[in-house]
Write a protein that holds these residues in place. Sequence first.
Motif, PDB file in Angstrom:
ATOM      1  N   ILE A   1      12.636  16.480  25.480  1.00 20.37           N
ATOM      2  CA  ILE A   1      11.480  15.774  24.653  1.00 20.37           C
ATOM      3  C   ILE A   1      11.092  16.808  23.329  1.00 20.37           C
ATOM      4  CG2 ILE A   1       9.435  16.838  25.735  1.00 20.37           C
ATOM      5  CD1 ILE A   1       8.653  13.809  25.890  1.00 20.37           C
TER       6      ILE A   1
ATOM      7  N   SER B   1       2.944  12.178  32.854  1.00 17.56           N
ATOM      8  CA  SER B   1       3.978  11.847  33.735  1.00 17.56           C
ATOM      9  C   SER B   1       4.568  10.444  33.352  1.00 17.56           C
ATOM     10  CB  SER B   1       3.681  12.000  35.368  1.00 17.56           C
ATOM     11  OG  SER B   1       3.359  13.180  35.327  1.00 17.56           O
TER      12      SER B   1
ATOM     13  N   ILE C   1       6.723  10.280  29.854  1.00 22.89           N
ATOM     14  CA  ILE C   1       8.156  11.104  30.168  1.00 22.89           C
ATOM     15  C   ILE C   1       8.819  10.275  30.899  1.00 22.89           C
ATOM     16  CG2 ILE C   1       9.128  12.929  30.893  1.00 22.89           C
ATOM     17  CD1 ILE C   1       6.828  14.691  29.734  1.00 22.89           C
ATOM     18  N   SER C   2       8.305   9.678  31.998  1.00 20.59           N
ATOM     19  CA  SER C   2       9.174   9.096  33.113  1.00 20.59           C
ATOM     20  C   SER C   2       9.786   7.713  32.487  1.00 20.59           C
ATOM     21  CB  SER C   2       8.756   8.667  34.802  1.00 20.59           C
ATOM     22  OG  SER C   2       7.349   7.872  34.158  1.00 20.59           O
ATOM     23  N   LYS C   3       8.938   7.026  31.387  1.00 17.16           N
ATOM     24  CA  LYS C   3       9.557   6.027  30.755  1.00 17.16           C
ATOM     25  C   LYS C   3      10.384   6.282  29.885  1.00 17.16           C
ATOM     26  CE  LYS C   3       8.151   2.101  31.343  1.00 17.16           C
ATOM     27  NZ  LYS C   3       8.734   1.018  32.058  1.00 17.16           N
ATOM     28  N   GLY C   4      10.687   7.332  29.406  1.00 17.28           N
ATOM     29  CA  GLY C   4      12.002   7.733  28.407  1.00 17.28           C
ATOM     30  C   GLY C   4      11.390   7.819  26.857  1.00 17.28           C
ATOM     31  N   CYS C   5      10.085   8.213  26.630  1.00 13.34           N
ATOM     32  CA  CYS C   5       9.828   8.403  25.562  1.00 13.34           C
ATOM     33  C   CYS C   5      10.225   9.956  25.185  1.00 13.34           C
ATOM     34  CB  CYS C   5       8.195   8.775  25.380  1.00 13.34           C
ATOM     35  SG  CYS C   5       7.292   7.324  25.289  1.00 13.34           S
ATOM     36  N   LYS C   6      10.917  10.037  23.872  1.00 12.76           N
ATOM     37  CA  LYS C   6      11.455  11.294  23.559  1.00 12.76           C
ATOM     38  C   LYS C   6      10.858  12.150  22.560  1.00 12.76           C
ATOM     39  CE  LYS C   6      15.171   9.661  25.503  1.00 12.76           C
ATOM     40  NZ  LYS C   6      15.789  10.330  26.644  1.00 12.76           N
TER      41      LYS C   6
ATOM     42  N   GLU D   1       8.717  17.199  32.237  1.00 19.80           N
ATOM     43  CA  GLU D   1       9.880  16.530  31.843  1.00 19.80           C
ATOM     44  C   GLU D   1      11.139  16.919  32.780  1.00 19.80           C
ATOM     45  OE1 GLU D   1      12.765  16.056  28.160  1.00 19.80           O
ATOM     46  OE2 GLU D   1      11.725  17.927  28.363  1.00 19.80           O
TER      47      GLU D   1
ATOM     48  N   TYR E   1      10.409  14.610  35.864  1.00 21.32           N
ATOM     49  CA  TYR E   1      10.673  13.147  35.830  1.00 21.32           C
ATOM     50  C   TYR E   1      11.623  12.721  34.860  1.00 21.32           C
ATOM     51  CZ  TYR E   1       6.356  13.375  38.410  1.00 21.32           C
ATOM     52  OH  TYR E   1       5.134  13.637  39.331  1.00 21.32           O
ATOM     53  N   SER E   2      12.227  13.374  34.207  1.00 18.14           N
ATOM     54  CA  SER E   2      13.344  12.564  33.241  1.00 18.14           C
ATOM     55  C   SER E   2      14.746  12.693  33.863  1.00 18.14           C
ATOM     56  CB  SER E   2      13.210  13.428  32.049  1.00 18.14           C
ATOM     57  OG  SER E   2      13.675  14.760  31.903  1.00 18.14           O
TER      58      SER E   2
END
Length: 321
Positions: free
Chosen positions: A2, A287, A290-295, A317, A320-321
């Motif tokens: 990230i 959390s 990050i888990s939703k996929g934000c970069k 990260e 959860y990533s």
Amino acid sequence: MIKIYSTLNYYGDDGWYYDKLSSANACGVYGIRINLCKFSDDKAYDVIQRVISIRNKVNKNIRIVIDIPYPNNKDRILDMNFSGIVKNNEIYHIIADQKLSRQQNLICVEQINSGLHKVGEILIYGDGEGGFEIIAVDGDRITVKALGTFEIGKTKSINLELIKCKVNAWKKTLTIEEPLDFLLSFVESADDVIELHKYIQNGGKVISKVETLKAMDNIEDIVKVSDGVLVARGDLGLCDSVGLYDNFNTIVNVCKKHNKTVLCATDILLSHTNLYIPSRSDIMDISHIISKGCKGIVLNNVNWDYEKTVCYINKIEQRYS
């Protein structure tokens, strides 16, 4: 991994810039966001050139992102004829005439377009510290009832209307030869993004800041023409606080559909500036982001302990990533 961006909201001498950039670089911060909302084009050009020069001494790979304040949907408070303490359920009058009369409880703002407003509408002050319910609209005067007791000041604004600025007002800034990325504030349509692209001379990317419900209505078209999207939760949350979670998820899903980068901003890990362990709500928040996929994450406080905060984000990260 990230990408973490730090914000420069305050401006000092070259030594101050160097310290901030060096600290951010040492901890792996990816980019620096420069907020132009308080500057003219000439002043912004000067500030950006100084930051570029110092960045090149620290690390040329630090990405510089310019936050273009276009348009603005807030009217700054210019004056008032009372102490500044708004009292719950009291009646106030919002006007655009800087000559305050002796009538009680007058609040003077930059401009008013009364045709945009109706009785029953809620106007938010600042970042949500308080609000007003419109009870009458009469020409260039809006009469409101206070929702809560709170303090107002000349440095903040009332959410009144959308004031379109012209992108070419930043013509000098937009032609800086250094490759820069641009955050476009208050995007509401694909045309806003397309217009900015016309002026950029350096191949920079345009990241659209989604901050209004109108932008949510046009989110698919906006995402298609943008290089990325920043979920600006501050103003978007003022528009619809209850629906913020759903709006965030919608933006993320549309960006994934079109393979566009999603960044997130506003009060991320804010408690970590003075707590060794962030507040539990902040932990849940980062959390989820990050888990939703934000970069990308934009930190909005200049006084970060970067090492502590970046380390914590990296741990989340990894989990959860």
